[in-house]
Scaffold this motif. Structure first.
Motif, short mmCIF file in Angstrom:
data_model
loop_
_atom_site.label_atom_id
_atom_site.label_comp_id
_atom_site.label_asym_id
_atom_site.label_seq_id
_atom_site.Cartn_x
_atom_site.Cartn_y
_atom_site.Cartn_z
N ASN A 171 0.87 -1.18 0.00
CA ASN A 171 0.00 0.00 0.00
C ASN A 171 0.91 1.23 0.00
N PRO A 172 1.09 1.88 -1.16
CA PRO A 172 2.05 2.99 -1.23
C PRO A 172 1.75 4.13 -0.25
N LEU A 173 0.45 4.49 -0.13
CA LEU A 173 0.10 5.60 0.75
C LEU A 173 0.39 5.26 2.21
N LEU A 222 2.48 3.04 3.34
CA LEU A 222 3.93 2.93 3.50
C LEU A 222 4.57 4.32 3.62
N THR A 223 4.12 5.25 2.77
CA THR A 223 4.69 6.61 2.79
C THR A 223 4.42 7.29 4.12
N ILE A 224 3.19 7.17 4.61
CA ILE A 224 2.84 7.80 5.89
C ILE A 224 3.66 7.19 7.03
N THR A 225 3.80 5.86 7.01
CA THR A 225 4.59 5.17 8.04
C THR A 225 6.04 5.67 8.04
N ALA A 226 6.63 5.70 6.84
CA ALA A 226 8.03 6.12 6.73
C ALA A 226 8.20 7.58 7.15
N MET A 227 7.26 8.43 6.74
CA MET A 227 7.37 9.85 7.06
C MET A 227 7.22 10.12 8.56
N LEU A 235 10.58 2.78 -4.13
CA LEU A 235 10.25 1.55 -4.86
C LEU A 235 8.76 1.21 -4.79
N ALA A 236 8.02 1.84 -3.88
CA ALA A 236 6.60 1.53 -3.75
C ALA A 236 5.76 2.14 -4.86
N TYR A 237 6.30 3.12 -5.58
CA TYR A 237 5.55 3.82 -6.61
C TYR A 237 6.08 3.48 -8.00
N PHE A 295 2.18 -2.05 7.02
CA PHE A 295 2.46 -1.52 5.69
C PHE A 295 3.87 -1.76 5.18
N MET A 296 4.84 -1.95 6.07
CA MET A 296 6.22 -2.10 5.62
C MET A 296 6.44 -3.50 5.04
N PRO A 297 7.06 -3.61 3.87
CA PRO A 297 7.27 -4.93 3.26
C PRO A 297 8.28 -5.76 4.04
N GLY A 298 8.10 -7.08 3.99
CA GLY A 298 9.04 -7.99 4.63
C GLY A 298 10.23 -8.25 3.72
#
Length: 505
Positions: A5-7, A9-14, A123-125, A182-185
């Protein structure tokens, strides 16, 4: 293939990135409190900031091996956990050395998270959306140091400075929970990567010996044996590291990057910019609290307009860097930052809050212009297969510059404070009419408060000595800003001379 889920993942990373970067600048407004709590001077107190930045560079070198071995999700959650534990322990330390050690641990975690968050979001996008994603991600990175000093000042004024170590722990808990979703394994197709342990030890040894040599040289003298051995050891460790990297099959740094002239230029500017930017972020809160007598909250509030300006300029500069040659915007940005430092070299005890805030905000226009253009120029200067290494190496060089810049700037201020104090004292003779008259006026005013003539004279002299000490510090901070101005002007010259219009690939 894992569904991402790109969105999310982005929110998590940010969230994690903003909290960690916020922690790096939040503590700057606490430097005067830390100096008072542990009885240390500028020559030691800077380790609270420098320690974080130096181990952050180490974390960046470990990122590739950790992610390839354990996977993004596991490393992300483990790093957030370790960061939080270090913060809680740091809150309850009883010595300056333990506080620095806690900052070392937090900086190491921040260094691991920064490239991990950037690469996973990238890489998510799909390629067509990566530019927009990087823009929003970059905006989040700018938001961290913008809000950090403000929140840090608020916490210090309302509670105590020790809470700064653990203030972001609740955010880390939220980010870790979101990462579990959300973070990939770990990708089973990922090729194992070996860690070049000896090279890692060598480069960290080189950096720490250099920083310690600079710090101890100011305390004990530059001609002492231990300072010489530290600086010489730093050079030797660096040479051995470079030799091993050239021969290694699993290098920590891709030295092939430095065969491209524009990348060499970008790396040099990144070092200068890191030293100047983080030096500025360090010096200004300490200055206004020490010289102006601002509270920690007011010092953080003063930096807020500049942060907002950076956030506005950042996306605009990103679009501009694709329309004109990036070296042009880099040179203009460095010139603006240097000019702001030159103007800040005139501020003193009587300078108003808003004048300082506006001068700082003016400099942040330059910051916003440099960052996206510098990243773009470095990526465009190397072949596609080296792009992943180019970003990580550039961050490593920038943060190395930051740790060295803060350390050297703190030493300059401490050294010049002593020198300026001695110079001012030599002018205080019986023939110095303004000084004699000032002491007399102070003594008379104190006599009206009930002190006798002897008590009034002693109190007046003591007060005048405090004023001279404050003036010595004011002059030292002004000289620190002049040093930053010179550094940025060197960057402008290097940008003009080194960059080629056409990348050599």
């Amino acid at each position: 293939m894992q569904k991402i889920n790109p969105l999310g993942l982005t929110i998590t990373a940010m969230i994690a990135m903003i909290a960690m970067i916020m922690t790096s600048t939040m503590v700057n407004v606490a430097i005067p409190d830390i100096m008072g709590a542990f009885g240390v001077g500028q020559d030691q107190a800077h380790w609270i900031s420098t320690g974080f930045l130096s181990t952050m560079t180490a974390g960046m070198l470990l990122n590739g091996w950790l992610v390839a071995t354990f996977g993004p999700r596991n490393i992300f959650i483990a790093t957030l956990t370790f960061f939080s534990i270090a913060g809680v322990l740091g809150q309850h330390v009883s010595s300056f050395e333990a506080a620095v050690l806690a900052r070392f641990a937090q900086g190491l975690c921040a260094g691991i998270i920064q490239p991990l968050a950037l690469s996973t979001v990238y890489l998510a996008y799909p390629p067509s959306q990566r530019g927009v994603a990087m823009g929003w991600f970059g905006l989040g990175i700018v938001f961290g140091p913008t809000i950090g000093p403000f929140l840090g000042g608020l916490i210090i004024d309302q509670f105590e400075w020790r809470l700064l170590f653990s203030a972001t722990v609740p955010i880390m808990v939220v980010a870790a929970f979101m990462a579990s979703i959300f973070m990939p394994g770990r990708d089973p197709n990922t090729k194992p990567v070996s860690l070049n342990v000896i090279s890692f030890i060598l480069i960290i040894t080189s950096i720490m010996l250099l920083l310690n040599g600079i710090s101890i040289g100011q305390q004990n003298g530059w001609d002492t044996d231990n300072v010489f051995l530290m600086l010489f050891g730093a050079i030797v460790a660096l040479i051995i590291f470079l030799f091993r990297e050239l021969k290694s099959h699993s290098p920590l740094l891709q030295l092939r990057l430095f065969s491209y002239r524009n990348y060499v230029a970008s790396a040099l500017i990144a070092f200068i910019f890191g030293a100047g930017m983080f030096g500025s972020l360090y010096i200004i809160p300490v200055l206004v609290q020490t010289i102006q007598g601002f509270s920690a909250f007011k010092a953080g509030l003063m930096l807020l307009p500049g942060g907002i300006v950076s956030m506005i300029v950042f996306p605009m500069a990103g679009r501009l860097s694709t329309a004109v040659d990036p070296s042009h915007t880099i040179a203009v940005g460095l010139a603006i930052f240097g000019l702001s430092c030159w103007l800040l070299a005139d501020i003193g005890m009587l300078t108003s809050f808003w004048i300082i805030a506006l001068l700082v905000a003016f400099g942040r226009v330059g910051l916003g212009l440099v960052m996206p253009s510098l990243n773009l120029s470095s990526m465009n200067s190397v072949p596609a297969e080296l792009v992943p290494y180019a970003a990580g190496t550039l961050n490593f060089i920038r943060m190395t510059g930051a740790s060295i810049g803060v350390s050297v700037l703190a030493i300059i201020i401490d050294y010049r404070t002593i020198g300026n104090g001695a110079d001012l004292l030599t002018t205080q003779t019986p023939d110095n009419t303004p000084s004699v008259e000032t002491i007399r006026m102070i003594s008379e005013k104190l006599s009206h408060l009930g002190l006798n003539s002897n008590e009034g004279s002693l109190a007046a002299i003591s007060y005048f000595k405090a004023l001279l000490s404050l003036k010595a510090q004011e002059l030292a901070f002004q000289e620190g800003h002049i040093a930053l101005c010179i550094l940025f002007m060197v960057g402008v010259i290097a940008t003009t001379l080194l960059f080629r219009r056409k990348p050599d690939i």
